[in-house]
Design a protein around this motif. Structure first.
Motif, short mmCIF file in Angstrom:
data_model
loop_
_atom_site.label_atom_id
_atom_site.label_comp_id
_atom_site.label_asym_id
_atom_site.label_seq_id
_atom_site.Cartn_x
_atom_site.Cartn_y
_atom_site.Cartn_z
N ASP A 133 49.92 13.37 -64.54
CA ASP A 133 50.87 13.69 -65.61
C ASP A 133 51.84 12.52 -65.79
N GLN A 134 51.49 11.60 -66.68
CA GLN A 134 52.31 10.41 -66.88
C GLN A 134 53.64 10.71 -67.55
N ARG A 135 53.85 11.94 -68.00
CA ARG A 135 55.18 12.32 -68.45
C ARG A 135 56.20 12.14 -67.34
N GLY A 136 55.72 12.14 -66.10
CA GLY A 136 56.61 11.97 -64.96
C GLY A 136 57.38 10.68 -65.00
N PHE A 137 56.81 9.63 -65.60
CA PHE A 137 57.53 8.36 -65.67
C PHE A 137 58.81 8.52 -66.48
#
Length: 353
Positions: free
Chosen positions: A297-301
């Protein structure tokens, strides 16, 4: 005081990275508000983002009073000057990888961020990939014992050289600048700084103007980390290989979020980041077990960016991590040129505890 306390974001560049990664991921985080885009193709931007303002001048975005956070997704040789302009204007900054062209530029940006008390991060979205998260968990849990040999591959099959700046002869082009930062960053997150770096770079495709094959080895006491990237691998190359004192681990397939974004899937939609390819775990008796893969889940960045900006003072760890990655990138370039393993030229304060 503004009634809307969301972080106002200006995005510079709406090419592959800006359009595919940054804009969708920024838009998926409630605390971020994409207000301004710097692009020479306003129609393309507005077709996707009808509510943003578009300007052609990238410096205008970097210094705009209408934004708090500047995201730089432009050709690599423009990263440092645009980031310097944004920091000088008091902005927080995210820079797409590679951070800079060399270690000197990286240090200059980190110093500017520290002096100004601004957040400075590199877009290491691959820390939130399913393949990396799965491998990290397995290592942390001791599934293969103490790791002695680690391989990380970013292999693709693109036999035709494309007419784009990433594959041209200019500064910051080539596969090591493109994919090397992700490979190095993940290795440093897992194992810390190496003692030495050796590397080989090559142009293997007919007509290649920049390196399209890279092979680096990071030396640690009792551990070797192999980082590899190629444009001529059609299949058969696992994403990760991990050999430890108690067994081995193989992760075959890569994270799928980039493909999902290209297909138009919105971050967080059903199936987002799900990975059916659990790793193979080989024990000392030859038995093979399967473990489930974690979802990516690259929204984590960008969630982490929003959380960091909600705290004071701003944490400068991200800027130091960017300097360390750049030291490894530069050491590999020197090693490839000289044929000699190279140590990292980092000061004690840059190395950290």
């Amino acid at each position: 005081m503004r009634a809307d306390r969301r972080i106002r974001v200006g995005l510079i560049g709406y090419g592959y990275s800006g359009r595919t990664f940054h804009a969708p991921l920024i838009g998926s985080v409630a605390d971020l508000d994409l207000r301004l885009v710097g692009s020479g193709a306003p129609a393309r931007v507005l077709a996707d983002l009808p509510d943003v303002a578009v300007v052609a001048d990238p410096v205008a975005v970097a210094t705009s009073e209408a934004v708090d956070l500047v995201v730089i997704a432009t050709p690599n040789d423009t990263h440092a000057p645009l980031a310097q302009a944004a920091l000088a204007a008091g902005k927080h900054v995210v820079v797409d990888k590679p951070f800079t062209l060399d270690l000197a530029e990286a240090r200059s940006l980190a110093d500017a961020a520290r002096r100004g008390g601004r957040l400075l991060r590199v877009f290491h979205n691959r820390r939130w990939d399913s393949d990396y998260l799965t491998i990290r968990q397995a290592i942390t849990e001791g599934r293969v014992g103490r790791v002695r040999h680690f391989e990380s591959h970013f292999d693709r099959f693109r036999p035709e050289v494309r007419d784009r700046w990433r594959e041209g002869p200019g500064p910051g082009s080539g596969i090591w600048y493109d994919l090397g930062p992700h490979l190095v960053d993940q290795a440093l997150q897992l194992f810390g700084l190496p003692e030495r770096v050796s590397a080989h770079l090559a142009r293997l495709r007919p007509g290649a103007q920049a390196d399209d094959w890279a092979h680096a080895v990071l030396d640690y006491p009792g551990l070797r980390v192999v980082l590899h990237a190629s444009m001529l691998v059609a299949g058969g190359s696992p994403r990760f290989l991990v050999h430890g004192e108690a067994g081995s681990l193989v992760k075959h397939r890569s994270d799928i979020q980039e493909q999902q974004l290209l297909a138009g899937l919105k971050p967080g939609a059903a199936g987002w980041g799900e990975d059916p390819d659990g790793p193979e775990i080989h024990d000392a008796t030859g038995r093979v077990a399967r473990a489930p893969a974690l979802a990516g889940d690259q929204r984590g960045f960008y969630r982490a960016i929003a959380e960091a900006l909600a705290r004071a003072p701003v944490d400068q760890t991200g800027a130091l991590e960017a300097v360390r990655v750049m030291a490894c990138i530069e050491a590999a370039l020197t090693a490839a040129r000289t044929g000699i393993a190279v140590g990292l030229t980092l000061a004690p304060e840059e190395r950290g505890p």
